[in-house]
Every structure is written in structure tokens, then in C-alpha cells.
Design a protein around this motif. Structure first.
Motif, mmCIF file in Angstrom:
data_model
loop_
_atom_site.group_PDB
_atom_site.id
_atom_site.type_symbol
_atom_site.label_atom_id
_atom_site.label_comp_id
_atom_site.label_asym_id
_atom_site.label_seq_id
_atom_site.Cartn_x
_atom_site.Cartn_y
_atom_site.Cartn_z
ATOM 1 N N LEU A 137 0.837 -1.198 0.000
ATOM 2 C CA LEU A 137 0.000 0.000 0.000
ATOM 3 C C LEU A 137 0.875 1.253 0.000
ATOM 4 O O LEU A 137 0.612 2.208 -0.717
ATOM 5 N N PHE A 138 1.886 1.231 0.824
ATOM 6 C CA PHE A 138 2.869 2.326 0.835
ATOM 7 C C PHE A 138 4.162 1.814 1.455
ATOM 8 O O PHE A 138 4.177 0.754 2.098
ATOM 9 N N SER A 139 5.248 2.559 1.215
ATOM 10 C CA SER A 139 6.516 2.197 1.842
ATOM 11 C C SER A 139 7.362 3.458 2.021
ATOM 12 O O SER A 139 7.000 4.531 1.547
ATOM 13 N N GLN A 140 8.494 3.286 2.695
ATOM 14 C CA GLN A 140 9.425 4.386 2.989
ATOM 15 C C GLN A 140 8.729 5.581 3.623
ATOM 16 O O GLN A 140 9.058 6.726 3.336
ATOM 17 N N VAL A 141 7.747 5.286 4.470
ATOM 18 C CA VAL A 141 7.025 6.379 5.122
ATOM 19 C C VAL A 141 7.783 6.825 6.367
ATOM 20 O O VAL A 141 8.109 6.012 7.234
ATOM 21 N N LYS A 142 8.075 8.119 6.394
ATOM 22 C CA LYS A 142 8.720 8.682 7.585
ATOM 23 C C LYS A 142 7.785 9.735 8.148
ATOM 24 O O LYS A 142 7.303 10.596 7.428
ATOM 25 N N LEU A 143 7.529 9.626 9.432
ATOM 26 C CA LEU A 143 6.612 10.573 10.059
ATOM 27 C C LEU A 143 6.991 10.720 11.513
ATOM 28 O O LEU A 143 7.242 9.729 12.202
ATOM 29 N N ASN A 144 7.065 11.962 11.957
ATOM 30 C CA ASN A 144 7.371 12.188 13.359
ATOM 31 C C ASN A 144 6.322 13.137 13.928
ATOM 32 O O ASN A 144 6.258 14.291 13.549
ATOM 33 N N LEU A 145 5.481 12.585 14.795
ATOM 34 C CA LEU A 145 4.475 13.438 15.431
ATOM 35 C C LEU A 145 5.056 13.959 16.739
ATOM 36 O O LEU A 145 5.046 13.265 17.749
ATOM 37 N N ALA A 146 5.591 15.177 16.674
ATOM 38 C CA ALA A 146 6.183 15.758 17.885
ATOM 39 C C ALA A 146 5.069 16.235 18.811
ATOM 40 O O ALA A 146 3.951 16.509 18.369
ATOM 41 N N ALA A 147 5.392 16.346 20.078
ATOM 42 C CA ALA A 147 4.407 16.795 21.049
ATOM 43 C C ALA A 147 3.892 18.179 20.676
ATOM 44 O O ALA A 147 4.673 19.076 20.347
ATOM 45 N N GLY A 148 2.561 18.342 20.681
ATOM 46 C CA GLY A 148 1.966 19.636 20.402
ATOM 47 C C GLY A 148 1.853 19.984 18.924
ATOM 48 O O GLY A 148 1.405 21.073 18.584
ATOM 49 N N SER A 149 2.242 19.060 18.055
ATOM 50 C CA SER A 149 2.173 19.352 16.621
ATOM 51 C C SER A 149 0.758 19.104 16.088
ATOM 52 O O SER A 149 -0.062 18.443 16.731
ATOM 53 N N PHE A 150 0.478 19.700 14.936
ATOM 54 C CA PHE A 150 -0.834 19.546 14.298
ATOM 55 C C PHE A 150 -0.601 19.111 12.863
ATOM 56 O O PHE A 150 -0.053 19.856 12.066
ATOM 57 N N HIS A 151 -0.993 17.889 12.532
ATOM 58 C CA HIS A 151 -0.756 17.342 11.191
ATOM 59 C C HIS A 151 -2.060 17.014 10.492
ATOM 60 O O HIS A 151 -3.006 16.551 11.132
ATOM 61 N N PHE A 152 -2.069 17.300 9.205
ATOM 62 C CA PHE A 152 -3.129 16.754 8.361
ATOM 63 C C PHE A 152 -2.537 15.670 7.486
ATOM 64 O O PHE A 152 -1.389 15.781 7.032
ATOM 65 N N LEU A 153 -3.323 14.643 7.256
ATOM 66 C CA LEU A 153 -2.919 13.594 6.330
ATOM 67 C C LEU A 153 -3.963 13.551 5.235
ATOM 68 O O LEU A 153 -5.149 13.352 5.503
ATOM 69 N N THR A 154 -3.517 13.788 4.020
ATOM 70 C CA THR A 154 -4.483 13.818 2.935
ATOM 71 C C THR A 154 -4.035 12.873 1.829
ATOM 72 O O THR A 154 -2.981 12.233 1.940
ATOM 73 N N GLY A 155 -4.839 12.783 0.823
ATOM 74 C CA GLY A 155 -4.524 11.859 -0.262
ATOM 75 C C GLY A 155 -5.787 11.265 -0.814
ATOM 76 O O GLY A 155 -6.836 11.315 -0.166
ATOM 77 N N PRO A 156 -5.702 10.727 -2.038
ATOM 78 C CA PRO A 156 -6.908 10.187 -2.661
ATOM 79 C C PRO A 156 -7.482 9.024 -1.855
ATOM 80 O O PRO A 156 -6.778 8.377 -1.083
ATOM 81 N N SER A 157 -8.750 8.804 -2.046
ATOM 82 C CA SER A 157 -9.415 7.688 -1.378
ATOM 83 C C SER A 157 -8.731 6.381 -1.777
ATOM 84 O O SER A 157 -8.394 6.185 -2.941
ATOM 85 N N GLY A 158 -8.476 5.548 -0.811
ATOM 86 C CA GLY A 158 -7.824 4.267 -1.092
ATOM 87 C C GLY A 158 -6.311 4.352 -1.058
ATOM 88 O O GLY A 158 -5.628 3.346 -1.286
ATOM 89 N N ALA A 159 -5.768 5.530 -0.780
ATOM 90 C CA ALA A 159 -4.315 5.670 -0.759
ATOM 91 C C ALA A 159 -3.705 4.996 0.467
ATOM 92 O O ALA A 159 -2.518 4.669 0.481
ATOM 93 N N GLY A 160 -4.519 4.830 1.502
ATOM 94 C CA GLY A 160 -4.005 4.162 2.699
ATOM 95 C C GLY A 160 -3.961 5.040 3.921
ATOM 96 O O GLY A 160 -3.245 4.737 4.887
ATOM 97 N N LYS A 161 -4.761 6.116 3.929
ATOM 98 C CA LYS A 161 -4.750 7.030 5.084
ATOM 99 C C LYS A 161 -5.201 6.302 6.348
ATOM 100 O O LYS A 161 -4.522 6.356 7.380
ATOM 101 N N THR A 162 -6.333 5.626 6.258
ATOM 102 C CA THR A 162 -6.849 4.910 7.423
ATOM 103 C C THR A 162 -5.836 3.873 7.903
ATOM 104 O O THR A 162 -5.580 3.726 9.101
ATOM 105 N N THR A 163 -5.238 3.187 6.955
ATOM 106 C CA THR A 163 -4.252 2.168 7.308
ATOM 107 C C THR A 163 -3.069 2.791 8.054
ATOM 108 O O THR A 163 -2.607 2.265 9.073
ATOM 109 N N LEU A 164 -2.613 3.951 7.553
ATOM 110 C CA LEU A 164 -1.487 4.625 8.201
ATOM 111 C C LEU A 164 -1.845 5.028 9.634
ATOM 112 O O LEU A 164 -1.040 4.873 10.559
#
Ligand SMILES: Nc1ncnc2c1ncn2[C@@H]1O[C@H](COP(=O)(O)OP(=O)(O)O)[C@@H](O)[C@H]1O
Ligand SMILES: [Mg+2]
Lengths: 301, 224
Positions: free
Chosen positions: B16-43
Motif C-alpha cells: 500500500l505504501f513504503s518508505q514512510v517517515k513521520l514524526n508526530l512531535a508533542a503539540g504538533s498539528f498534522h493533516f494527512l491527505t490523499g486520494p481515497s484508497g491511498a491508505g490514510k486509514t491504514t497509516l
């Protein structure tokens, strides 16, 4: 074990909130109640069988084990000498606590059931009997027989083992059957409750998923099921035990049939033993459900 | 708080995806977007330990998710409030008990008393308190899900399409709630394909927008 016991106690206090989170499951509740009830009813009888055969075996063993008999048949003029010789041999036999010749009155009493009370024992060529009382270790009958053969040719040793042993063995076997029946009953109870618990867990897969998602630990979810099944098993077994005891109480007394037959019922303090059946059923349900729940939870991801 | 290090995920054989790097630092605000079926829910599921990465490493509060036992995952989830895409509720319990469920299962139901009424007012569901989840509208369910996600006062809030079922006005209210939480220091991650929502957020709070597309996670472009 200690921690299980603590958990078991914890159930009594319980967590009503966890109980509410898992909706009631109708048919598994009835299945558990019925199984525990039926199995407890059967357990009452299996326990009665074990206790009764145990009593039987003890009675046979204690009535017959300690005594044996020496029969001395000899021409009239030699009887006294042979009895004296026999007593001498017996006195020096290890394992014999006491030995004495029966008096004519005693011999007459023994024969009375067959020949009536007026038998002239003195005039009849009936053998003189010597009663042997063993000590706790007992004597070696083969050795004793060999010595008697040499020194008291008219003596025949009857140590009762011939017919005592198979009867005691039979009673022992019956008692083991009773215990095996109890074990089988416990195992079937565990199996049925495991199945019921698994059905309840499967029916609640979605509920469990939600609880996991909000951070419920497996043991918390399991406890909601365990508590329920344990209490149901306890209630069912209480009903089954009461019914079973009532049925045993209604059994006709078999004591009239003779000393060896002691009825299948409970005697004295033994009436209290079946009171352990409901808590034991609850314990079986506790462990069966706990194992089933934790296993199923692991498998459900 | 949550780190994804070269993470890959595949259902069966299909990556579904690979080489994903993500760092949710304390107090940060992130949006995750992408076409339907891209794997947002999975991520997102990787981020709260419902799924295990098939490659790379996911760290929840510094702990490798692959080696956490089931109890540890449960404990981590108490620090992560999740608004699920399909709003998972216990349909036989009234709304208040559903919202208090995270407290209940962690043995803190005593705290529910104090917070619940405020919280119900905050998401505007006081009137629906005694109703069962199936009796609620989509928007009400989503607000209820948000209330349940925050009742534990978690460090991280993850919301999967939280405005999927609601009108513009309601989505603004929900966004405001999430921004409020972020201002209180909570880490927020929202999956959405609603660009208007992201724009509205950008005017109120510093956010990073990530885009999941063609099996990679990228920093979103300047088109926003
Ligand atoms: N449990 C699953 N088994 C197999 N494939 C799945 C499963 N869940 C999701 N998928 C597939 O993975 C892809 C991504 O799904 P999802 O993460 O829900 O995407 P998004 O939330 O971006 O729409 C979809 O093609 C979906 O069909
Ligand atoms: Mg999705």
C-alpha cells in the motif's frame, strides 16, 4: 495460585461497569446454567457412590483383616495336646497379637445358626477352633502354615484372605469408578462451559473490538465474561446439588439388607461434602472461561 | 510521541505504501491527505497499534510497536484518543456510557462524573445523553466519537475523516474543538480529503500537511 485466588475473590466484588459493556447473551447463559445444574446433580450421586463404597471397603477390611482361624481336627485324645502345641507355635509367630482356643459355648454359638442352639458340641467330632488376632503388621501365612504342618498335623489355617481380597478389591474399584465419574463430570463441565464462553465471545466480537480500541486490557474484557460464567455455574450447580441431595435423601435405606450393604446415601458429616460441589463448579467455570477468553482475545487480534 | 521510520504496509502481497517517515512531535498539528484508497486509514491504524507495519519501525511513545505486548498496546491506546472513520460504539449502551468507556475500561470511571457533563456540552450533545448510538445522526455520532477520544485527556488525538458525515458548519465546529485541544498541548493528526477544512485550519493554527500518494508520504505542495 495465590494470584488466581485473589482474582477469584475480586469477582465477587466485580466490576459492574465491565458487565454492562458486554451485552447479555441469552442462550449461552441458559446453556451454562443447565450444564452446571445437570452435572452437579450427577456429581451428588458419583460422590455418594465413592463414599458408600469407601465405607464398604473399610468395613470389610476392618472386620475381617484382624482375625483368622485355626481349625484343629484330631482324634479325641490328641486334641488337647495339638491345641497346646498350636498355641505355642502361635505365641512365637511374629505378627500374631493373641491366640486362644474357643470355649465349647462359643463354638456352639457359631454353629447355632446352622444346627440350632442345642447342639451337643462335646459329643460331636467337630474340630476345635483357635482364634488368631493379628497385630498391625500381620503375619506371614505361608510361613505359619509350614510350621504348623510340621508341629501340629491336624491344623488347618483359614486366614480369610481367599475371599476377603477380591471383595475389598471390588469395593476399591467401585470407589475409583466413583472418583473417575467425578473427574469426568468436572471435565465435561469445563468443556461445555468453554464452548459456551467461546460462543459468547464470538457473538461479542464487535463489542470486544471497541473495548480494545479504547484501551481495555485483555484481562479486563475477560473478567466481564469470567464473572458472568462463574456466577451462572455457581447458581446452576447450587440448584443441581440441592435437587441431587433431595433425590439421595429420598432413596430407600438399604441397611435392612444386611451388614455388608450400606446404602448409597450419605451418612453423618458426609452430608456436608456435596456443599463443596457448587463452589467447585464455580472454580471450574472460572478457569475454563478465563482460559477460553484470554485465548480467544489473542486470536481476535 | 509517535514515530514512523521507513514504514511499509501491505495487505497480503499488495504494497500500500513504503518508505514512510513521520514524526508526530508533542503539540504538533498534522493533516494527512490523499486520494481515497491511498491508505490514510491504514497509516492511522499503524499509529495507534491496531495494525503492525510490514516493514520499517513504528514507535509509540518511544517503544517499538512490533515488540509491545497486548497490555502495552492497550496502555498506549489510553494515551491516544481516536476518532474512527466508522465511529465504533457499543450500540446497547447510552451515549454517556459510550463516551465514558475509555475511563471505564481503565478503571477510572470515577473521573467520568466530573468531566462528562462539560464534555457533552462542549460537543453539544447534552440533550442526547441518554440515547443509544444507533439513534443519532452522523454528525452527532462524529461529535460523540470526538468526545470519547478526548475524555482520557490523551497526549495524542487521531481523527480519521472526522468531518466526513457533517455539513460545513458542523465541520467548522469540530475543527475548532480539535484546534482548542491542540492549543492545550495535544498532538493532533487528522486524516481528511477535505481541502477546505485544511485551508480553514491553516488560518488558525500552524499545521503540516502530508500527502499520501503513489505509495509515498510527502510534504504537501504549496497549492494550499
Ligand atoms: N483489511 C484489509 N484487507 C485488505 N485490503 C484492505 C484492508 N483494509 C483496507 N484495504 C485496502 O487498502 C487500501 C487503502 O485503504 P484505506 O487505508 O482505508 O485508504 P483510505 O483511508 O486512504 O481511503 C484500499 O484499497 C483498501 O481496499
Ligand atoms: Mg479511510
Amino acid at each position: 495460585m495465590k494470584i488466581y485466588f485473589a482474582r477469584f475473590i475480586e469477582l465477587v466484588g466485580g466490576d459492574p461497569q465491565a458487565d454492562r459493556a458486554v451485552p447479555p447473551t441469552g442462550f449461552t447463559a441458559r446453556l451454562t446454567l443447565f450444564t452446571a445444574g445437570a452435572m452437579a446433580f450427577l456429581a451428588v450421586f458419583a460422590l455418594a457412590l465413592s463414599l458408600a463404597t469407601g465405607r464398604l471397603a473399610d468395613r470389610w477390611a476392618s472386620e475381617l483383616a484382624r482375625t483368622s482361624t485355626l481349625r484343629i481336627s484330631a482324634p479325641d485324645d490328641q486334641v488337647d495336646a495339638q491345641v497346646r502345641a498350636a498355641l505355642q507355635v502361635l505365641e512365637t509367630t511374629p505378627g500374631v497379637a493373641a491366640a486362644r482356643a474357643l470355649t465349647p459355648d462359643e463354638q456352639r454359638a457359631l454353629l447355632a445358626p446352622w444346627f440350632g442352639p442345642d447342639l451337643p458340641v462335646e459329643d460331636l467330632p467337630i474340630p476345635q477352633l483357635v482364634e488368631i488376632i493379628e497385630d498391625a503388621d500381620g503375619y506371614d501365612p505361608t510361613g505359619l502354615r509350614a510350621r504348623l504342618q510340621a508341629e501340629v498335623p491336624g491344623a488347618v489355617l483359614d486366614d480369610h484372605t481367599r475371599w476377603r481380597e477380591p471383595m475389598i478389591a471390588a469395593a476399591g474399584r467401585l470407589r475409583s469408578l466413583g472418583w473417575i465419574a467425578l473427574i469426568l463430570i468436572a471435565a465435561s463441565t469445563a468443556a461445555m462451559i468453554t464452548l459456551a464462553a467461546q460462543a459468547a465471545l464470538a457473538a461479542n466480537a464487535q463489542v470486544i473490538r471497541v473495548m480494545r480500541l479504547v484501551g481495555a486490557r485483555d484481562i479486563y474484557i475477560a473478567r466481564a465474561f469470567v464473572r458472568r460464567f462463574t456466577l451462572r455455574a455457581l447458581a446452576g450447580a447450587a440448584i443441581g446439588t440441592t435437587t441431587g441431595l433431595f433425590a439421595v435423601w429420598l432413596l430407600p435405606s438399604a441397611d435392612v439388607a444386611g451388614g455388608f450393604l450400606t446404602g448409597l446415601g450419605y451418612q453423618g458429616l458426609h452430608w456436608f461434602l456435596p456443599l463443596f460441589i457448587p463452589p467447585l463448579a464455580a472454580l471450574v467455570a472460572f478457569f475454563a472461561t478465563r482460559a477460553a477468553a484470554l485465548r480467544t482475545l489473542r486470536e481476535q487480534s | 510521541m509517535i514515530d514512523l521510520d521507513n514504514v511499509a504496509y501491505s495487505y497480503g502481497g499488495a504494497e500500500l505504501f513504503s518508505q514512510v517517515k513521520l514524526n508526530l512531535a508533542a503539540g504538533s498539528f498534522h493533516f494527512l491527505t490523499g486520494p481515497s484508497g491511498a491508505g490514510k486509514t491504514t497509516l492511522l491504524k499503524l499509529c495507534y497499534g491496531e495494525l503492525q507495519a510490514t516493514g520499517g519501525q513504528v514507535r509509540l511513545f518511544g517503544e517499538d510497536a512490533a515488540t509491545m505486548d497486548r497490555d502495552a498496546v492497550a496502555m498506549a491506546r489510553r494515551r491516544i484518543g481516536v476518532v474512527h472513520q466508522d465511529c465504533q460504539f457499543l450500540d446497547h449502551l447510552p451515549l454517556t456510557e459510550n463516551i465514558a468507556l475509555p475511563l471505564t475500561v481503565s478503571g477510572r470511571e470515577a473521573e467520568a462524573e466530573a468531566n462528562l457533563d462539560d464534555l457533552m456540552g462542549w460537543v453539544g450533545l447534552r440533550a442526547q445523553a441518554r440515547q443509544l448510538p444507533p439513534q443519532l445522526s452522523g454528525g452527532e455520532r462524529q461529535r460523540a466519537a470526538l468526545a470519547r477520544a478526548v475524555i482520557m485527556s490523551p497526549d495524542v488525538i487521531i481523527a480519521d475523516e472526522p468531518t466526513g458525515n457533517v455539513d460545513w458548519e458542523m465541520s467548522q465546529r469540530l475543527l475548532k474543538l480539535l484546534i482548542e485541544l491542540n492549543k492545550m498541548g495535544k498532538t493532533v493528526l487528522i486524516a481528511t480529503h477535505d481541502m477546505n477544512l485544511i485551508r480553514a485550519a491553516k488560518s488558525q493554527v500552524t499545521t503540516r500537511v502530508l500527502r499520501l500518494k503513489d505509495r509515498r508520504l510527502m510534504q504537501a505542495g504549496v497549492e494550499l
